[in-house]
Design an enzyme around this catalytic site. Structure first.
Site, PDB file in Angstrom:
ATOM      1  N   SER A  29       0.812  -1.220   0.000  1.00 25.21           N
ATOM      2  CA  SER A  29       0.000   0.000   0.000  1.00 25.21           C
ATOM      3  C   SER A  29       0.841   1.264   0.000  1.00 25.21           C
ATOM      4  CB  SER A  29      -0.877  -0.008   1.256  1.00 25.21           C
ATOM      5  OG  SER A  29      -1.485   1.243   1.435  1.00 25.21           O
ATOM      6  N   GLU A  75       0.113   3.653   1.680  1.00 23.47           N
ATOM      7  CA  GLU A  75       0.116   4.110   3.071  1.00 23.47           C
ATOM      8  C   GLU A  75       1.494   3.962   3.714  1.00 23.47           C
ATOM      9  OE1 GLU A  75      -2.340   5.446   5.437  1.00 23.47           O
ATOM     10  OE2 GLU A  75      -2.964   6.111   3.472  1.00 23.47           O
ATOM     11  N   TYR A 122      -2.480   0.502  10.432  1.00 22.64           N
ATOM     12  CA  TYR A 122      -2.599  -0.189   9.138  1.00 22.64           C
ATOM     13  C   TYR A 122      -1.291  -0.051   8.339  1.00 22.64           C
ATOM     14  CZ  TYR A 122      -3.915  -0.932   4.235  1.00 22.64           C
ATOM     15  OH  TYR A 122      -3.955  -1.363   2.928  1.00 22.64           O
TER      16      TYR A 122
HETATM   17  P1  NAP Z   1     -11.367  -4.983   1.041  1.00 19.61           P
HETATM   18  O1  NAP Z   1     -12.469  -4.701   0.081  1.00 19.61           O
HETATM   19  O2  NAP Z   1     -11.437  -4.417   2.414  1.00 19.61           O
HETATM   20  O3  NAP Z   1     -11.210  -6.580   1.135  1.00 19.61           O
HETATM   21  C1  NAP Z   1     -10.445  -7.187   2.138  1.00 19.61           C
HETATM   22  C2  NAP Z   1     -10.634  -8.688   2.056  1.00 19.61           C
HETATM   23  O4  NAP Z   1      -9.889  -9.317   3.132  1.00 19.61           O
HETATM   24  C3  NAP Z   1     -12.097  -9.147   2.219  1.00 19.61           C
HETATM   25  O5  NAP Z   1     -12.318 -10.255   1.388  1.00 19.61           O
HETATM   26  C4  NAP Z   1     -12.133  -9.578   3.681  1.00 19.61           C
HETATM   27  O6  NAP Z   1     -13.153 -10.511   3.981  1.00 19.61           O
HETATM   28  C5  NAP Z   1     -10.760 -10.237   3.783  1.00 19.61           C
HETATM   29  N1  NAP Z   1     -10.328 -10.448   5.166  1.00 19.61           N
HETATM   30  C6  NAP Z   1     -10.332  -9.550   6.187  1.00 19.61           C
HETATM   31  N2  NAP Z   1      -9.870 -10.129   7.307  1.00 19.61           N
HETATM   32  C7  NAP Z   1      -9.595 -11.432   6.999  1.00 19.61           C
HETATM   33  C8  NAP Z   1      -9.132 -12.533   7.735  1.00 19.61           C
HETATM   34  N3  NAP Z   1      -8.851 -12.440   9.038  1.00 19.61           N
HETATM   35  N4  NAP Z   1      -8.960 -13.720   7.093  1.00 19.61           N
HETATM   36  C9  NAP Z   1      -9.264 -13.834   5.780  1.00 19.61           C
HETATM   37  N5  NAP Z   1      -9.725 -12.826   5.021  1.00 19.61           N
HETATM   38  C10 NAP Z   1      -9.893 -11.632   5.641  1.00 19.61           C
HETATM   39  O7  NAP Z   1      -9.963  -4.506   0.438  1.00 19.61           O
HETATM   40  P2  NAP Z   1      -9.564  -4.209  -1.090  1.00 19.61           P
HETATM   41  O8  NAP Z   1      -9.811  -2.777  -1.352  1.00 19.61           O
HETATM   42  O9  NAP Z   1     -10.118  -5.245  -1.966  1.00 19.61           O
HETATM   43  O10 NAP Z   1      -7.978  -4.369  -0.996  1.00 19.61           O
HETATM   44  C11 NAP Z   1      -7.343  -5.628  -1.209  1.00 19.61           C
HETATM   45  C12 NAP Z   1      -5.969  -5.607  -0.558  1.00 19.61           C
HETATM   46  O11 NAP Z   1      -5.197  -4.549  -1.114  1.00 19.61           O
HETATM   47  C13 NAP Z   1      -5.973  -5.361   0.942  1.00 19.61           C
HETATM   48  O12 NAP Z   1      -4.895  -6.074   1.495  1.00 19.61           O
HETATM   49  C14 NAP Z   1      -5.719  -3.868   1.077  1.00 19.61           C
HETATM   50  O13 NAP Z   1      -5.138  -3.577   2.321  1.00 19.61           O
HETATM   51  C15 NAP Z   1      -4.768  -3.660  -0.079  1.00 19.61           C
HETATM   52  N6  NAP Z   1      -4.779  -2.334  -0.671  1.00 19.61           N
HETATM   53  C16 NAP Z   1      -5.945  -1.808  -1.142  1.00 19.61           C
HETATM   54  C17 NAP Z   1      -5.905  -0.568  -1.767  1.00 19.61           C
HETATM   55  C18 NAP Z   1      -7.159   0.063  -2.333  1.00 19.61           C
HETATM   56  O14 NAP Z   1      -7.113   1.256  -2.636  1.00 19.61           O
HETATM   57  N7  NAP Z   1      -8.233  -0.694  -2.527  1.00 19.61           N
HETATM   58  C19 NAP Z   1      -4.686   0.115  -1.923  1.00 19.61           C
HETATM   59  C20 NAP Z   1      -3.530  -0.466  -1.422  1.00 19.61           C
HETATM   60  C21 NAP Z   1      -3.582  -1.709  -0.825  1.00 19.61           C
HETATM   61  P3  NAP Z   1     -14.658 -10.008   4.331  1.00 19.61           P
HETATM   62  O15 NAP Z   1     -15.306  -9.746   2.986  1.00 19.61           O
HETATM   63  O16 NAP Z   1     -15.219 -11.161   5.050  1.00 19.61           O
HETATM   64  O17 NAP Z   1     -14.527  -8.763   5.146  1.00 19.61           O
HETATM   65  O1  F7E Z   2      -9.441   8.003   2.793  1.00 17.38           O
HETATM   66  C1  F7E Z   2      -9.904  11.479   3.747  1.00 17.38           C
HETATM   67  C2  F7E Z   2      -9.056  10.605   4.637  1.00 17.38           C
HETATM   68  O2  F7E Z   2     -10.511   5.966   3.770  1.00 17.38           O
HETATM   69  C3  F7E Z   2      -8.860   8.793   1.779  1.00 17.38           C
HETATM   70  C4  F7E Z   2      -7.415   1.965   1.686  1.00 17.38           C
HETATM   71  O3  F7E Z   2      -7.811   1.214   0.552  1.00 17.38           O
HETATM   72  O4  F7E Z   2      -6.112   3.458   0.343  1.00 17.38           O
HETATM   73  C5  F7E Z   2      -7.166   3.397   1.271  1.00 17.38           C
HETATM   74  O5  F7E Z   2      -6.863   4.149   2.440  1.00 17.38           O
HETATM   75  C6  F7E Z   2      -8.632  10.200   2.313  1.00 17.38           C
HETATM   76  C7  F7E Z   2      -7.933  10.242   3.666  1.00 17.38           C
HETATM   77  O6  F7E Z   2      -8.695   5.746   2.017  1.00 17.38           O
HETATM   78  C8  F7E Z   2     -13.329  11.212   4.902  1.00 17.38           C
HETATM   79  O7  F7E Z   2      -8.610  11.320   5.789  1.00 17.38           O
HETATM   80  C9  F7E Z   2     -11.964  12.805   4.338  1.00 17.38           C
HETATM   81  O8  F7E Z   2      -6.970  11.268   3.654  1.00 17.38           O
HETATM   82  O9  F7E Z   2     -10.895   6.526   1.333  1.00 17.38           O
HETATM   83  P1  F7E Z   2      -9.992   6.514   2.493  1.00 17.38           P
HETATM   84  P2  F7E Z   2      -7.199   5.699   2.571  1.00 17.38           P
HETATM   85  O10 F7E Z   2      -7.132   6.045   4.003  1.00 17.38           O
HETATM   86  O11 F7E Z   2      -6.353   6.514   1.639  1.00 17.38           O
HETATM   87  C10 F7E Z   2      -4.859   2.953   0.829  1.00 17.38           C
HETATM   88  C11 F7E Z   2      -3.855   3.066  -0.301  1.00 17.38           C
HETATM   89  C12 F7E Z   2      -4.971   1.600   1.422  1.00 17.38           C
HETATM   90  O12 F7E Z   2      -4.032   0.802   1.355  1.00 17.38           O
HETATM   91  C13 F7E Z   2      -6.147   1.341   2.279  1.00 17.38           C
HETATM   92  O13 F7E Z   2      -6.372  -0.059   2.419  1.00 17.38           O
HETATM   93  O14 F7E Z   2      -9.902  10.812   2.492  1.00 17.38           O
HETATM   94  N1  F7E Z   2     -11.299  11.627   4.198  1.00 17.38           N
HETATM   95  N2  F7E Z   2     -13.197  12.576   4.790  1.00 17.38           N
HETATM   96  C14 F7E Z   2     -12.123  10.619   4.516  1.00 17.38           C
HETATM   97  N3  F7E Z   2     -11.952   9.287   4.520  1.00 17.38           N
HETATM   98  C15 F7E Z   2     -12.999   8.503   4.888  1.00 17.38           C
HETATM   99  N4  F7E Z   2     -12.872   7.156   4.863  1.00 17.38           N
HETATM  100  N5  F7E Z   2     -14.187   9.046   5.293  1.00 17.38           N
HETATM  101  C16 F7E Z   2     -14.415  10.405   5.324  1.00 17.38           C
HETATM  102  O15 F7E Z   2     -15.487  10.880   5.677  1.00 17.38           O
END
Ligand code: NAP
Ligand code: F7E
Length: 336
Positions: A133, A135, A156
C-alpha cells in the site's frame, strides 16, 4: 495447456472479486478463502461467480477459513497446491486501524508471515503477490516511487510495512518468487461504503434522488492518486508472470484532493458540492497521510502495465453506478 491454479485470500473484497473474474476468464481454477459469518451476506461481490459444489468442471472453489489460523493456511496450501497466490486479505480501513491496532497487526501484518510460512512448510513451488500500500509512505512528499523511504502513519500502514519487508525477506532468504505491489488508492462501484470515494458517490446518488441533503466528511484537503480497481488487478497478475520477482508501484500518477473528487461527483448530476458537504471532525485521523501521488514509470517500462482510467472519469462512473443501483431498488442507506 494444463489448467493453472490460483489461491486468493480476500476474494470477497473489492479487489478479490475483480481478480477472481479476471483469472476465471483466463481459464484458471480459482480457490478463495471466505470468512465464516453468521450470514452469507459477506459474499455479495462474488455471488455472480458462484458455482455449486455438485457441478462438474467447476472452476471456483470457496473455502471457509481465516488468515489468522496458521494450521488452516498450511493445510489449505498443501491441499490446493496453487501455482499463484494473491494475498489480498486485510483489515484494510486506515481509520478503523486506529481503533483496532492489535487486530489490524494480526490480520494485515502477521497474516502475511503466516501465509509465507505456510508456503515454506508445504514445500510447493508457487509465486506470491502481496498487496502492499501507498500508506507505507505516510508523510514523505510526492511523487513516491519504489525507492522512496517509508514513514507509515497508522497501525494499518505499520502492519503493511511489516508485510512488505516479510515478503522481501522470504524472497531473499528462501529464493521464493514473492513480490509486493505498492498500490495507490483504487476504487470502483464495489468499493467498501466507508472509503471516501464511495461514501461521496453513494451520497450523491441519494441527494440527487431527494433522500438526503448532506454528506459529512473529514479532511477534504487530503491528496490521493485514485485509479480504477479492475485495471489494478491485472497488474497483480502481470507481476506474477514476470521473469524476475520485483516490487512495483501501481498508480495513475495523477493527484486530486477529496474536495476535487466531491466537486466532480456532485457536478456530474448538476449539483454544487459546497451546498451538500459538511465537515465533521470525527472523520479526521489521529495522524493523517496528507498527499500521495505515485510514479508508475517502473511498471510501465518493465511490464507494459498502465492505469488508463483517471480520477475524474472514475468519480463519474461510480456516481452512475450508485444511481443505477438506487433505481434498481437497492437500499443505499446513508454511510456513517
Ligand atoms: P477490502 O475490500 O477491504 O477486502 C479485504 C478482504 O480481506 C475481504 O475479502 C475480507 O473478507 C478479507 N479479510 C479480512 N480479514 C480477513 C481474515 N482475518 N482472514 C481472511 N480474510 C480476511 O480490500 P480491497 O480494497 O479489496 O484491498 C485488497 C488488498 O489490497 C488489501 O490487502 C488492502 O489492504 C490492499 N490495498 C488496497 C488498496 C485500495 O485502494 N483498494 C490500496 C492499497 C492496498 P470479508 O469480505 O469477510 O470482510
Ligand atoms: O481516505 C480522507 C481521509 O478511507 C482517503 C485503503 O484502501 O487506500 C485506502 O486508504 C482520504 C484520507 O482511504 C473522509 O482522511 C476525508 O486522507 O478513502 P480513504 P485511505 O485512508 O487513503 C490505501 C492506499 C490503502 O491501502 C487502504 O487499504 O480521504 N477523508 N473525509 C475521509 N476518509 C474517509 N474514509 N471518510 C471520510 O469521511
Amino acid at each position: 495447456m494444463p489448467t493453472r491454479t490460483a489461491l486468493i485470500t480476500g476474494i470477497t473484497g473489492q479487489d478479490g472479486s475483480y481478480l477472481a473474474e479476471f483469472l476465471l476468464g483466463k481459464g484458471y481454477e480459482v480457490h478463495g478463502i471466505v470468512r465464516r459469518s453468521s450470514q452469507i451476506a459477506s459474499t455479495t461481490r462474488i455471488d455472480h461467480l458462484y458455482q455449486d459444489p455438485h457441478e462438474s468442471n467447476r472452476k471456483l472453489y470457496l473455502h471457509h477459513g481465516d488468515i489468522t489460523d496458521a494450521g488452516f493456511m498450511v493445510n489449505l496450501i498443501r491441499d490446493v497446491q496453487p501455482q499463484e497466490i494473491y494475498n489480498l486479505a486485510a483489515q484494510s480501513h486506515v481509520r478503523v486501524s486506529f481503533d483496532l491496532p492489535d487486530y489490524t497487526a494480526n490480520v494485515t501484518g502477521l497474516g502475511t508471515i503466516r501465509l509465507l510460512e505456510a508456503v515454506r512448510a508445504s514445500g510447493i513451488d508457487t509465486r506470491l503477490y502481496q498487496a502492499g500500500s501507498s500508506e507505507l509512505f505516510g508523510t514523505i512528499e510526492p511523487p513516491q516511487d519504489e525507492n522512496t523511504p517509508f514513514h507509515p502513519r497508522s497501525p494499518y500502514g505499520v502492519a503493511k510495512a511489516f508485510a512488505h519487508w516479510s515478503t522481501v525477506n522470504y524472497r531473499e532468504s528462501y529464493d521464493l518468487f514473492a513480490v509486493n505491489g505498492i498500490a495507490f488508492n483504487h476504487e470502483s462501484p464495489r468499493r467498501g461504503e466507508t472509503f471516501v470515494t464511495r461514501k461521496i458517490t453513494r451520497a450523491v446518488a441519494r441527494i440527487h434522488a431527494g433522500l438526503e441533503q448532506f454528506v459529512y466528511l473529514g479532511n477534504v484537503d487530503a491528496v490521493r492518486d485514485w485509479g480504477y480497481a479492475p485495471e489494478y488487478v491485472t497488474a497483480f497478475w502481470h507481476m506474477l508472470q514476470a521473469d524476475e520477482p520485483r516490487d512495483y508501484i501501481l498508480a495513475t500518477g495523477v493527484p486530486a484532493t477529496v474536495r476535487d473528487f466531491a466537486e466532480v461527483a456532485f457536478r456530474h448530476v448538476g449539483l454544487d458540492w459546497r451546498e451538500h458537504v459538511q465537515i465533521d471532525k470525527r472523520y479526521e485521523r489521529p495522524a493523517e497521510v496528507p498527499a500521495l501521488t505515485g510514479d508508475p514509470s517502473r511498471i510501465k517500462a518493465g511490464l507494459g502495465w498502465e492505469a488508463t482510467t483517471k480520477w475524474d472519469d472514475l468519480a463519474r462512473l461510480m456516481v452512475d453506478a450508485d444511481i443505477a443501483s438506487l433505481q434498481a431498488g437497492n437500499d443505499l442507506r446513508s454511510t456513517p
